[in-house]
Design an enzyme around this catalytic site. Sequence first.
Site, PDB file in Angstrom:
ATOM      1  N   ASN A   1       4.499  -7.660   6.760  1.00 19.49           N
ATOM      2  CA  ASN A   1       5.382  -7.052   7.765  1.00 19.49           C
ATOM      3  C   ASN A   1       4.784  -5.818   8.435  1.00 19.49           C
ATOM      4  OD1 ASN A   1       5.559  -5.704   5.291  1.00 19.49           O
ATOM      5  ND2 ASN A   1       7.488  -4.749   5.880  1.00 19.49           N
ATOM      6  N   GLU A   2       3.454  -5.682   8.361  1.00 14.86           N
ATOM      7  CA  GLU A   2       2.809  -4.494   8.909  1.00 14.86           C
ATOM      8  C   GLU A   2       3.243  -4.185  10.347  1.00 14.86           C
ATOM      9  OE1 GLU A   2       1.444  -6.536   6.860  1.00 14.86           O
ATOM     10  OE2 GLU A   2       0.171  -5.477   5.436  1.00 14.86           O
TER      11      GLU A   2
ATOM     12  N   GLY B   1       1.088  -5.244   1.412  1.00 10.41           N
ATOM     13  CA  GLY B   1       0.070  -5.366   0.374  1.00 10.41           C
ATOM     14  C   GLY B   1       0.552  -6.107  -0.865  1.00 10.41           C
TER      15      GLY B   1
ATOM     16  N   LEU C   1       0.831  -1.207   0.000  1.00 10.21           N
ATOM     17  CA  LEU C   1       0.000   0.000   0.000  1.00 10.21           C
ATOM     18  C   LEU C   1       0.865   1.258   0.000  1.00 10.21           C
ATOM     19  CD1 LEU C   1      -2.800  -1.043   2.520  1.00 10.21           C
ATOM     20  CD2 LEU C   1      -2.644  -1.461   0.043  1.00 10.21           C
TER      21      LEU C   1
END
Lengths: 247, 247, 247
Positions: free
Chosen positions: A123-124, A99, A54
């Site tokens: 990996n957010e 994303g 994203l």
Amino acid sequence: TGVAMMKFKSPPVNSLSLEFLTEFSISLEKLENNRACRGVIITSAVPKIFSSGLDITEMCGKSVEHYTEFWRAVQEMWLRLYGSNMVTVAAVNGSSPAGGCLVALSCDYRIMAENPKFSIGLNEAQLGIVAPFWFKDTFVNVVGHRIAERSLQLGSLHPAPEAHKLGLVDELVPEEKLMEKAAAVMAQWLALPDHARQLTKTMMRKAVLDRLVAHREEDIKNFITFVSKESIQKSLRMYMEMLKKRK
Amino acid sequence: TGVAMMKFKSPPVNSLSLEFLTEFSISLEKLENNRACRGVIITSAVPKIFSSGLDITEMCGKSVEHYTEFWRAVQEMWLRLYGSNMVTVAAVNGSSPAGGCLVALSCDYRIMAENPKFSIGLNEAQLGIVAPFWFKDTFVNVVGHRIAERSLQLGSLHPAPEAHKLGLVDELVPEEKLMEKAAAVMAQWLALPDHARQLTKTMMRKAVLDRLVAHREEDIKNFITFVSKESIQKSLRMYMEMLKKRK
Amino acid sequence: TGVAMMKFKSPPVNSLSLEFLTEFSISLEKLENNRACRGVIITSAVPKIFSSGLDITEMCGKSVEHYTEFWRAVQEMWLRLYGSNMVTVAAVNGSSPAGGCLVALSCDYRIMAENPKFSIGLNEAQLGIVAPFWFKDTFVNVVGHRIAERSLQLGSLHPAPEAHKLGLVDELVPEEKLMEKAAAVMAQWLALPDHARQLTKTMMRKAVLDRLVAHREEDIKNFITFVSKESIQKSLRMYMEMLKKRK
């Protein structure tokens, strides 16, 4: 041959911006409605990166209206791709965090270049944010609960060989063989009668798709609440600064 | 010894016909009600084939009443076998496609002859049909979501070594050791107190069993609608022709 | 360093008695409320045993009131540990049957001494009892449905190497390296921002936690009905006799 090729080409890192997502969804819709098209191979035209996920600039210092539109576009892309009637093969020819990983996970099959410098993962958590529940559901459907739990909590980016070992990607091939392999896999999947294959895919994925459809507005609200927090804005800004300096 | 042996003997390929399924269910019921019987080993008396799955002649050119009766018999067999209080061991001494695979998947433990010519899998998609949701649920409970999704979409028949690698069968042994091994595994499972083992089995399988019980009539209707389609009748007839020619 | 160390020290075998469980829960609560504490390593101060599981003397010849209090304490411990906001690492330095295994399974990461004499598993079925559904849910979340189904039905105690192969523990290290490794793993997990990691953990575990919360009183009633049976009392007494003789 009934197979479309979709090449992400949004340098420098194929960020999933609002514009990119909108085009992606429209392309998928067109292919879906084209009876001559039975399968799509998704890959990148940008060296070393499949998609960086994203676009953070879409989440920084924008209006509530913008956040709403952006998040709806993210949902729309996933609903179309994860629920596609076409055979979808990801030819992951570069790194694929967050994303970008979701795009690969949403396909029917994932082939990755066997370069240990390329990594993939949700990996957010590393950025201080939480993967939405439907990212998580998609991940659990691929790697199972335990691997997902650990990987999501650690925000792991798995180098290609590790990603393969965990089942995150189905196959590794030398980068120069990637497209050839993707075409061969596609041919194997297209050997099946479309109707039975599509109904089977729906049977496997419907529960997870329905869950987002049922909670779509709530999910948008959650995103807005989250992204509007000053602490989150601050860490996203810091992250962007870091990215800029890295260049 | 408290262990029954059930040998499928319906040449040429142990098709699950209405008659076969009815006898199978009655036998299971009798054993279930026989307090002296604590376990059953299921195998085939026909060389090279465990069971070829549902008998296609039962699905071709028959009346709605017949389809109803047939499908109820398929459901009944699975409800009895998957929910059995006995220890159930499948000694898979031949190929086991579709419904034959379901029989094996419904047991507590699967041992297969390590002959790579023998294959096993839910290959319905290859015939243009879709495995029912409870076939899928049983499969997912054994191999997990990802392997099931891929295998069902491709209608894969896995050679024994691959089936073992995927977890579809628990163990491979040389064909001449199959019954000996099945007896040893049975003895290991019967060493446990019946009551605790049965309650544990119920705890693990109840959700999936309940799902069919709750949707049984709907599932029959789906089957009838599906099998009554001219396109399906046509592909089943073609498949039968092909089988006849192969002989 | 923000890391607490919890060493079970209730010789001879770290049985989870009512007193032990109460202290364990209170300690967890204190750490949870201590903002300086971000992680806890759980290990044993008793040689060769991590924890032998629920204290059988609490289940033998006691009053309904006692059973109620005891079972509520077991639930409480699990709700706190499985739902902890802290990073929880189990350093399994000895055998860990039944409730001891549950403690390890409830942590975020399990490291076990690579001694094949140490075993771990939910072996309740061996004693003629059934693991509660939330023991089962916790187990399935770690090893998946198939491995859990087989292991629970057989009441298996897996030697360390097998436990590692099955995914029941994440890593094996020589016993003398266990604490060093636990500290290194903890540091890796603490490198993540707490808030995102905690929300991710909640997302992964909430469904299973909620299920016990929703059925807590029913679960207590089930335990009382079960433990009050003369047949169960008899087998628990026999088991205790056997344990005494073994010493």
